[in-house]
Write an enzyme that holds these catalytic residues in place. Sequence first.
Site, PDB file in Angstrom:
ATOM      1  N   ARG A   1       0.827  -1.208   0.000  1.00  0.00           N
ATOM      2  CA  ARG A   1       0.000   0.000   0.000  1.00  0.00           C
ATOM      3  C   ARG A   1       0.865   1.264   0.000  1.00  0.00           C
ATOM      4  O   ARG A   1       0.986   1.948  -1.007  1.00  0.00           O
ATOM      5  CB  ARG A   1      -0.926  -0.018   1.232  1.00  0.00           C
ATOM      6  CG  ARG A   1      -2.104   0.986   1.153  1.00  0.00           C
ATOM      7  CD  ARG A   1      -1.773   2.395   1.570  1.00  0.00           C
ATOM      8  NE  ARG A   1      -1.237   2.495   2.929  1.00  0.00           N
ATOM      9  CZ  ARG A   1      -0.795   3.618   3.458  1.00  0.00           C
ATOM     10  NH1 ARG A   1      -0.781   4.741   2.745  1.00  0.00           N
ATOM     11  NH2 ARG A   1      -0.309   3.647   4.688  1.00  0.00           N
TER      12      ARG A   1
ATOM     13  N   HIS B   1      10.546   6.895   8.304  1.00  0.00           N
ATOM     14  CA  HIS B   1      11.104   7.018   6.962  1.00  0.00           C
ATOM     15  C   HIS B   1      12.607   7.273   7.078  1.00  0.00           C
ATOM     16  O   HIS B   1      13.075   7.834   8.076  1.00  0.00           O
ATOM     17  CB  HIS B   1      10.417   8.150   6.197  1.00  0.00           C
ATOM     18  CG  HIS B   1       9.065   7.781   5.680  1.00  0.00           C
ATOM     19  ND1 HIS B   1       8.572   8.240   4.488  1.00  0.00           N
ATOM     20  CD2 HIS B   1       8.098   6.978   6.192  1.00  0.00           C
ATOM     21  CE1 HIS B   1       7.361   7.749   4.285  1.00  0.00           C
ATOM     22  NE2 HIS B   1       7.046   6.973   5.307  1.00  0.00           N
TER      23      HIS B   1
ATOM     24  N   CYS C   1       9.643   9.592  -0.664  1.00  0.00           N
ATOM     25  CA  CYS C   1       9.163  10.725   0.114  1.00  0.00           C
ATOM     26  C   CYS C   1       8.939  11.888  -0.847  1.00  0.00           C
ATOM     27  O   CYS C   1       9.900  12.430  -1.381  1.00  0.00           O
ATOM     28  CB  CYS C   1      10.181  11.116   1.189  1.00  0.00           C
ATOM     29  SG  CYS C   1       9.654  12.539   2.163  1.00  0.00           S
TER      30      CYS C   1
ATOM     31  N   ASN D   1      10.121   4.905   3.018  1.00  0.00           N
ATOM     32  CA  ASN D   1       9.951   3.934   4.093  1.00  0.00           C
ATOM     33  C   ASN D   1      11.221   3.138   4.376  1.00  0.00           C
ATOM     34  O   ASN D   1      11.966   2.781   3.463  1.00  0.00           O
ATOM     35  CB  ASN D   1       8.846   2.938   3.702  1.00  0.00           C
ATOM     36  CG  ASN D   1       7.482   3.571   3.689  1.00  0.00           C
ATOM     37  OD1 ASN D   1       7.042   4.131   4.682  1.00  0.00           O
ATOM     38  ND2 ASN D   1       6.798   3.503   2.561  1.00  0.00           N
TER      39      ASN D   1
END
Length: 299
Positions: free
Chosen positions: A15, A209, A240, A249
């Site tokens: 996702r 992140h 990002c 991530n």
Amino acid sequence: MSLPKSVRLVEVGPRDGLQNEKQPISVADKVRLVDDLSAAGLGYVEVGSFVSPKWVPQMAGSAEVFAAIQRQPGVTYAALTPNLKGFEAALQAQVEEVAVFAAASEAFSQKNINCSIAESLARFVPLMEAAKAAKVRVRGYVSCVLGCPYDGEIDPAQVASVARELYAMGCYEVSLGDTIGTGTPGKTRHLINVVGRDIPRHLLAGHFHDTYGQALANIYASLQEGIQVFDSSVAGLGGCPYAKGATGNVATEDVLYMLQGLGIDTGIDMDKLIAAGQRICEVLGKANGSRVARARLSQ
């Protein structure tokens, strides 16, 4: 504080990892990724989201993905649902757990979902009521907990306020997200101490992140504060959008390698995990974002 004996990793690659990809990804490739991840021992996989295709085109086939995955016993297959309409669609797709999200930054909330923090929380009330009636568990996300691209530094008390609202609404767990990856270990520990005054630490999770290369250090700091659940993305999928060229991530493989080195159990098979990440990277035609995976594959 001693480190936990076990940790639960929440895999967000299908996702949060894929939603920023520009190229179309087939339902079959998404299904294969989810099935590969559950076969590797991930006990929680965020499969997709039920949002308007206008805003997140990559998630348009989430219902088809849920219909085709091979559901394994003991594995939670979850979806992000921003509102009641999304929740109802998820329910039709037999989603067993959903997630909602709010920001700790007013500016980010306005830019991201075009409403204030208070308005976003109000939208969740009917969703939470419907979830309770359907006996579907809801997980909460708070974004920008350690910094915002618009507001800069975020007061931990503000993060605690939003997290407290989600918890009071009925979220069984609240994930604290360092959306732009600017957090550092000291700030991470302080944040957990502040939020932990209102919510028991075993009900908190970390979502870091790696934009500034601090994700693993922040996870270790969180472990020292008693956090036992972390979100991560296979092969470091997910960029990002606020820091050009930066990673997003933290890679599940890298987190797993660190946890294994600390003697912390996750139930995940590293070799199968690396294979899952490498396969989706080949589909996407991009380099593997996991340092551990790249090291292992080069041997």
